[in-house]
Design a protein around this motif. Structure first.
Motif, PDB file in Angstrom:
ATOM      1  N   GLY A 166       0.806  -1.228   0.106  1.00 50.46           N
ATOM      2  CA  GLY A 166      -0.101  -0.020  -0.180  1.00 50.46           C
ATOM      3  C   GLY A 166       0.902   1.186  -0.155  1.00 50.46           C
ATOM      4  O   GLY A 166       1.841   1.304  -0.373  1.00 50.46           O
ATOM      5  N   MET A 167       0.518   2.264   0.698  1.00 47.56           N
ATOM      6  CA  MET A 167       0.888   3.634   0.889  1.00 47.56           C
ATOM      7  C   MET A 167       2.186   3.688   2.126  1.00 47.56           C
ATOM      8  O   MET A 167       3.192   3.806   1.739  1.00 47.56           O
ATOM      9  N   ILE A 168       1.566   3.329   3.199  1.00 51.39           N
ATOM     10  CA  ILE A 168       2.542   3.224   4.249  1.00 51.39           C
ATOM     11  C   ILE A 168       2.038   2.144   5.244  1.00 51.39           C
ATOM     12  O   ILE A 168       0.806   1.935   5.360  1.00 51.39           O
ATOM     13  N   THR A 169       3.079   1.635   6.033  1.00 51.76           N
ATOM     14  CA  THR A 169       2.665   0.684   7.168  1.00 51.76           C
ATOM     15  C   THR A 169       3.276   1.030   8.599  1.00 51.76           C
ATOM     16  O   THR A 169       4.582   1.726   8.335  1.00 51.76           O
ATOM     17  N   LEU A 170       2.444   1.260   9.392  1.00 44.51           N
ATOM     18  CA  LEU A 170       2.825   1.642  10.671  1.00 44.51           C
ATOM     19  C   LEU A 170       3.102   0.222  11.554  1.00 44.51           C
ATOM     20  O   LEU A 170       1.899  -0.411  12.025  1.00 44.51           O
ATOM     21  N   LEU A 171       4.235  -0.027  12.212  1.00 35.76           N
ATOM     22  CA  LEU A 171       4.469  -1.413  12.906  1.00 35.76           C
ATOM     23  C   LEU A 171       4.906  -1.063  14.036  1.00 35.76           C
ATOM     24  O   LEU A 171       5.836  -0.316  14.471  1.00 35.76           O
ATOM     25  N   VAL A 172       4.501  -1.745  15.009  1.00 38.78           N
ATOM     26  CA  VAL A 172       4.918  -1.772  16.566  1.00 38.78           C
ATOM     27  C   VAL A 172       4.871  -3.173  16.890  1.00 38.78           C
ATOM     28  O   VAL A 172       4.217  -4.329  16.576  1.00 38.78           O
ATOM     29  N   THR A 173       6.184  -3.437  17.709  1.00 38.19           N
ATOM     30  CA  THR A 173       6.541  -4.748  18.408  1.00 38.19           C
ATOM     31  C   THR A 173       6.782  -4.813  19.519  1.00 38.19           C
ATOM     32  O   THR A 173       6.743  -3.638  20.421  1.00 38.19           O
ATOM     33  N   ILE A 206       7.634   2.377   3.666  1.00 36.75           N
ATOM     34  CA  ILE A 206       6.991   2.827   2.438  1.00 36.75           C
ATOM     35  C   ILE A 206       6.600   1.615   1.701  1.00 36.75           C
ATOM     36  O   ILE A 206       7.031   0.635   1.666  1.00 36.75           O
ATOM     37  N   GLY A 207       5.402   1.653   1.247  1.00 36.47           N
ATOM     38  CA  GLY A 207       4.715   0.518   0.422  1.00 36.47           C
ATOM     39  C   GLY A 207       4.732   0.721  -0.896  1.00 36.47           C
ATOM     40  O   GLY A 207       5.080   1.796  -1.612  1.00 36.47           O
ATOM     41  N   ASP A 208       4.570  -0.296  -1.688  1.00 42.61           N
ATOM     42  CA  ASP A 208       4.674  -0.273  -3.301  1.00 42.61           C
ATOM     43  C   ASP A 208       3.796   0.724  -3.779  1.00 42.61           C
ATOM     44  O   ASP A 208       4.331   1.528  -5.053  1.00 42.61           O
ATOM     45  N   MET A 209       2.651   1.134  -3.493  1.00 41.40           N
ATOM     46  CA  MET A 209       1.861   2.319  -4.172  1.00 41.40           C
ATOM     47  C   MET A 209       2.613   3.472  -4.228  1.00 41.40           C
ATOM     48  O   MET A 209       2.585   4.457  -5.017  1.00 41.40           O
ATOM     49  N   MET A 210       3.114   3.609  -2.797  1.00 41.77           N
ATOM     50  CA  MET A 210       3.819   5.013  -2.592  1.00 41.77           C
ATOM     51  C   MET A 210       5.046   4.999  -3.600  1.00 41.77           C
ATOM     52  O   MET A 210       5.239   6.159  -4.110  1.00 41.77           O
ATOM     53  N   GLU A 211       5.696   3.891  -3.865  1.00 40.65           N
ATOM     54  CA  GLU A 211       6.989   3.852  -4.587  1.00 40.65           C
ATOM     55  C   GLU A 211       6.587   4.077  -6.210  1.00 40.65           C
ATOM     56  O   GLU A 211       6.898   4.737  -6.791  1.00 40.65           O
ATOM     57  N   ARG A 212       5.326   3.402  -6.388  1.00 46.08           N
ATOM     58  CA  ARG A 212       4.922   3.946  -7.837  1.00 46.08           C
ATOM     59  C   ARG A 212       4.218   5.241  -8.098  1.00 46.08           C
ATOM     60  O   ARG A 212       4.599   5.861  -8.852  1.00 46.08           O
TER      61      ARG A 212
END
Length: 281
Positions: A166-173, A206-212
């Motif tokens: 997608g656009m971006i991913t927000l991850l917490v671990t 950053i996700g693939d759609m933002m890269e595109r």
């Protein structure tokens, strides 16, 4: 901006998602994954919501393995009534905790996307104006990586190498290590670097759609999770555009000498194809 160009990964602080809420989300996630398998399977994934069992998914489709060892639970947009929920008598306040988390992280992510627009010399509300954030396809995903894997000769990953769609991913671990990134996905051999967790911070990629959209100015970085050798929990929040949003190269990111590398594509068409490959359906 530099982190988006060089790494595709960075940390987000001052995000206004309370530490107490994060703690509660991990506690509730652990309670769900501790249920018997037959109870979890009552909520098996449909409409891309619900439970996925270990080895149901293979993010790196080039591998000849049975799949990734993680189990997960997806929660999608709250307004469309497609989500599946554990029974309140089994897991009291599970649903309310996850709904609160979903709303808070979507707010934080939307604010971050407006900063990304400014970094790209666009209007702050650019992604709203192109329809990306009008009912975005936002998904929370609880993840559990088991500590004790069956010993076998094949290489098993918690999550095999992939980029997010997608656009971006927000991850917490939960702080247990295992996440790695590969900055140069086309180079061989691939060089992998550990991503340490930072207390109280989201790890953003950053996700693939933002890269595109940015014609590869911002990079959607390959990442993976190695088997940690102990239980590991994380929560990923994926912000994808509205299903009918057309993702096409930004005018500011192409020129005669640097033409668009990707054809315009409708968000849902792109997501469905990527998911088909991941789940082999």
């Amino acid at each position: 901006m530099k982190a988006c160009m060089d790494h595709g990964f960075f940390y987000l602080v001052n995000h206004e998602v309370e530490e107490e809420l994060l703690k509660e989300v991990f506690e509730q996630s652990s309670k769900f994954f501790s249920l018997p398998v037959e109870e979890k399977m009552k909520l098996a994934k449909k409409n891309h919501r619900g439970y996925t069992a270990p080895y149901a998914e293979k993010l790196d489709t080039s591998l000849n393995t049975k799949g990734d060892s993680k189990e997960s639970f997806y929660i999608g947009p709250l307004a469309d009534n497609l989500n599946q929920w554990p029974l309140e008598e089994d897991l009291p306040s599970w649903r309310s905790t996850m709904e609160t988390y979903h709303k808070k992280v979507l707010c934080a992510g939307t604010r971050l996307i407006s900063l990304i627009a400014l970094a790209l010399k666009l209007d702050e509300d650019f992604f709203e104006k192109v329809g990306a954030l009008n009912e975005p396809l936002a998904f929370s995903r609880m993840l559990h990586y088991p500590g004790d894997l069956d010993s076998s000769s094949e290489e098993i990953y918690g999550a095999s190498a992939h980029s997010d769609y997608g656009m971006i991913t927000l991850l917490v671990t939960d702080g247990v290590p295992g996440l790695q990134v590969c900055r140069e996905k086309s180079k061989k051999p691939q060089v992998w670097e550990d991503v340490p967790s930072m207390n109280g911070a989201f790890i953003v990629n950053i996700g693939d759609m933002m890269e595109r959209w940015t014609n590869c100015l911002f990079r959607s970085t390959l990442h993976r999770v190695l088997p940690p050798g102990q239980e590991r929990y994380s929560v990923a929040f994926f912000i994808n555009p509205n299903k009918d949003c057309i993702v096409e190269c930004l005018e500011s990111c192409c020129s005669e000498s640097c033409p668009p590398r990707f054809l315009p594509i409708r968000c849902l068409d792109y997501l469905e194809e990527r998911l088909r490959l991941t789940y082999g359906s």
